[in-house]
Design a protein around this motif. Structure first.
Motif, PDB file in Angstrom:
ATOM      1  N   CYS A   1       0.691  -1.247   0.179  1.00 41.81           N
ATOM      2  CA  CYS A   1       0.082   0.018   0.089  1.00 41.81           C
ATOM      3  C   CYS A   1       0.893   1.397  -0.052  1.00 41.81           C
ATOM      4  O   CYS A   1       0.651   2.329  -0.691  1.00 41.81           O
ATOM      5  CB  CYS A   1      -0.936  -0.129   1.266  1.00 41.81           C
ATOM      6  SG  CYS A   1      -2.347  -1.163   1.016  1.00 41.81           S
ATOM      7  N   GLU A   2       1.827   1.116   0.752  1.00 40.12           N
ATOM      8  CA  GLU A   2       3.017   2.204   0.682  1.00 40.12           C
ATOM      9  C   GLU A   2       3.331   2.484  -0.868  1.00 40.12           C
ATOM     10  O   GLU A   2       3.465   3.737  -1.172  1.00 40.12           O
ATOM     11  CB  GLU A   2       4.117   2.133   1.443  1.00 40.12           C
ATOM     12  CG  GLU A   2       3.714   2.208   3.241  1.00 40.12           C
ATOM     13  CD  GLU A   2       5.016   1.972   4.098  1.00 40.12           C
ATOM     14  OE1 GLU A   2       6.025   1.960   3.548  1.00 40.12           O
ATOM     15  OE2 GLU A   2       4.822   1.802   5.375  1.00 40.12           O
ATOM     16  N   ALA A  14       0.613   3.973  -2.885  1.00 38.60           N
ATOM     17  CA  ALA A  14       0.454   5.339  -2.573  1.00 38.60           C
ATOM     18  C   ALA A  14       1.636   6.244  -3.007  1.00 38.60           C
ATOM     19  O   ALA A  14       1.104   7.249  -3.348  1.00 38.60           O
ATOM     20  CB  ALA A  14       0.308   5.405  -0.763  1.00 38.60           C
ATOM     21  N   ILE A  53      -7.747  -4.800   4.123  1.00 40.52           N
ATOM     22  CA  ILE A  53      -7.183  -5.578   2.782  1.00 40.52           C
ATOM     23  C   ILE A  53      -6.473  -6.702   3.342  1.00 40.52           C
ATOM     24  O   ILE A  53      -6.420  -7.840   2.836  1.00 40.52           O
ATOM     25  CB  ILE A  53      -6.142  -4.343   2.003  1.00 40.52           C
ATOM     26  CG1 ILE A  53      -7.040  -3.454   1.122  1.00 40.52           C
ATOM     27  CG2 ILE A  53      -5.567  -5.328   1.192  1.00 40.52           C
ATOM     28  CD1 ILE A  53      -5.981  -2.394   0.692  1.00 40.52           C
ATOM     29  N   THR A  85      -8.235   0.712   6.000  1.00 40.98           N
ATOM     30  CA  THR A  85      -8.116   0.231   4.774  1.00 40.98           C
ATOM     31  C   THR A  85      -6.981  -0.819   4.603  1.00 40.98           C
ATOM     32  O   THR A  85      -7.436  -2.048   4.047  1.00 40.98           O
ATOM     33  CB  THR A  85      -7.860   1.292   3.636  1.00 40.98           C
ATOM     34  OG1 THR A  85      -8.988   2.183   4.116  1.00 40.98           O
ATOM     35  CG2 THR A  85      -8.243   0.689   2.313  1.00 40.98           C
ATOM     36  N   ILE A  86      -5.977  -0.486   5.325  1.00 38.72           N
ATOM     37  CA  ILE A  86      -4.916  -1.455   4.999  1.00 38.72           C
ATOM     38  C   ILE A  86      -5.352  -2.941   5.936  1.00 38.72           C
ATOM     39  O   ILE A  86      -5.169  -3.978   5.466  1.00 38.72           O
ATOM     40  CB  ILE A  86      -3.502  -1.129   5.632  1.00 38.72           C
ATOM     41  CG1 ILE A  86      -3.239   0.057   4.772  1.00 38.72           C
ATOM     42  CG2 ILE A  86      -2.442  -2.034   5.950  1.00 38.72           C
ATOM     43  CD1 ILE A  86      -1.886   0.820   5.200  1.00 38.72           C
ATOM     44  N   MET A 117      -1.226   9.103  -3.383  1.00 32.91           N
ATOM     45  CA  MET A 117      -2.630   8.782  -2.668  1.00 32.91           C
ATOM     46  C   MET A 117      -2.276   8.449  -1.126  1.00 32.91           C
ATOM     47  O   MET A 117      -1.244   7.941  -0.884  1.00 32.91           O
ATOM     48  CB  MET A 117      -3.632   8.052  -3.297  1.00 32.91           C
ATOM     49  CG  MET A 117      -3.239   6.681  -3.624  1.00 32.91           C
ATOM     50  SD  MET A 117      -4.385   5.649  -4.689  1.00 32.91           S
ATOM     51  CE  MET A 117      -5.749   5.517  -3.564  1.00 32.91           C
ATOM     52  N   GLN A 118      -3.277   8.204  -0.217  1.00 34.51           N
ATOM     53  CA  GLN A 118      -3.048   7.764   1.137  1.00 34.51           C
ATOM     54  C   GLN A 118      -3.920   6.539   1.089  1.00 34.51           C
ATOM     55  O   GLN A 118      -5.310   6.449   0.813  1.00 34.51           O
ATOM     56  CB  GLN A 118      -3.196   8.774   2.096  1.00 34.51           C
ATOM     57  CG  GLN A 118      -2.231   9.805   1.930  1.00 34.51           C
ATOM     58  CD  GLN A 118      -0.862   9.234   2.546  1.00 34.51           C
ATOM     59  OE1 GLN A 118      -0.574   8.607   3.004  1.00 34.51           O
ATOM     60  NE2 GLN A 118       0.153   9.911   1.600  1.00 34.51           N
ATOM     61  N   PHE A 119      -3.644   5.625   2.112  1.00 34.66           N
ATOM     62  CA  PHE A 119      -4.452   4.420   2.593  1.00 34.66           C
ATOM     63  C   PHE A 119      -4.319   4.773   4.137  1.00 34.66           C
ATOM     64  O   PHE A 119      -3.595   4.833   4.919  1.00 34.66           O
ATOM     65  CB  PHE A 119      -4.007   3.049   2.309  1.00 34.66           C
ATOM     66  CG  PHE A 119      -3.899   2.740   0.883  1.00 34.66           C
ATOM     67  CD1 PHE A 119      -4.863   2.159   0.109  1.00 34.66           C
ATOM     68  CD2 PHE A 119      -2.638   3.167  -0.107  1.00 34.66           C
ATOM     69  CE1 PHE A 119      -4.832   1.683  -0.955  1.00 34.66           C
ATOM     70  CE2 PHE A 119      -2.555   2.596  -1.317  1.00 34.66           C
ATOM     71  CZ  PHE A 119      -3.635   1.868  -1.947  1.00 34.66           C
ATOM     72  N   SER A 120      -5.774   4.695   4.732  1.00 35.09           N
ATOM     73  CA  SER A 120      -5.874   4.692   6.125  1.00 35.09           C
ATOM     74  C   SER A 120      -5.527   3.447   6.738  1.00 35.09           C
ATOM     75  O   SER A 120      -5.378   2.281   5.927  1.00 35.09           O
ATOM     76  CB  SER A 120      -7.450   4.972   6.397  1.00 35.09           C
ATOM     77  OG  SER A 120      -8.196   3.787   5.962  1.00 35.09           O
ATOM     78  N   LYS A 121      -5.235   3.279   7.878  1.00 35.84           N
ATOM     79  CA  LYS A 121      -5.069   2.182   8.572  1.00 35.84           C
ATOM     80  C   LYS A 121      -6.018   1.262   8.690  1.00 35.84           C
ATOM     81  O   LYS A 121      -5.745  -0.150   8.412  1.00 35.84           O
ATOM     82  CB  LYS A 121      -4.561   2.421  10.109  1.00 35.84           C
ATOM     83  CG  LYS A 121      -3.251   3.188  10.095  1.00 35.84           C
ATOM     84  CD  LYS A 121      -2.966   3.327  11.724  1.00 35.84           C
ATOM     85  CE  LYS A 121      -1.579   4.222  11.735  1.00 35.84           C
ATOM     86  NZ  LYS A 121      -1.204   4.519  13.149  1.00 35.84           N
TER      87      LYS A 121
END
Length: 134
Positions: free
Chosen positions: A27-28, A31, A46, A42-43, A36-40
């Motif tokens: 995800c990093e 991103a 997933i 969301t991670i 873009m960003q992924f919230s905790k």
């Protein structure tokens, strides 16, 4: 065939942590590439879905092998699992063929090497026999 997860809760936690860690790094990367960003949350979601899907895959693979009256999962089981995704099935089939070809080439080289070694070890003995006859 019982799964590692059902036999050991500790192992299940370690596997989940490894999946979460890997998903976090992926995800990093995404991103940073896509800005873009992924919230905790969301991670974590997933990671959980990925882990559950891996458990399902493992169960299916075990069932395919068991149905074939085998205790070992082989490439045919993996191909059967991937049958719903044409691109994945094609990729797995190509890799399987590559590995089979590599193994054949390696086996042929090994056989040739053994034949050469046997040929070389027989020739000096024959030469000695010829010399003693003269």
């Amino acid at each position: 065939m019982t799964s590692v997860v059902s036999r050991s809760p500790f192992m299940a936690q370690r596997l989940k942590a490894a999946v979460h860690y890997t998903v976090g790094h992926l995800c990093e990367e995404v991103a940073s590439d896509k800005e873009m960003q992924f919230s905790k949350q969301t991670i974590a979601a997933i990671s959980e879905v990925t882990f559950q899907q891996c458990e399902n895959f493992a169960r299916d693979l075990e069932m395919f092998a068991r149905h074939a009256k085998r205790s070992t999962i082989n490439t045919e089981d993996v191909k059967l699992l991937a049958r719903r995704s044409n691109s994945l099935l094609k990729y797995i089939t190509e890799k399987n063929e590559d590995i089979a070809q590599f193994n054949l080439e390696r086996k042929a080289k090994k056989k040739k090497k053994l034949e050469d070694e046997n040929k070389n070890s027989v020739e000096p003995a024959e030469a000695g026999v010829v010399e003693s006859e003269n």
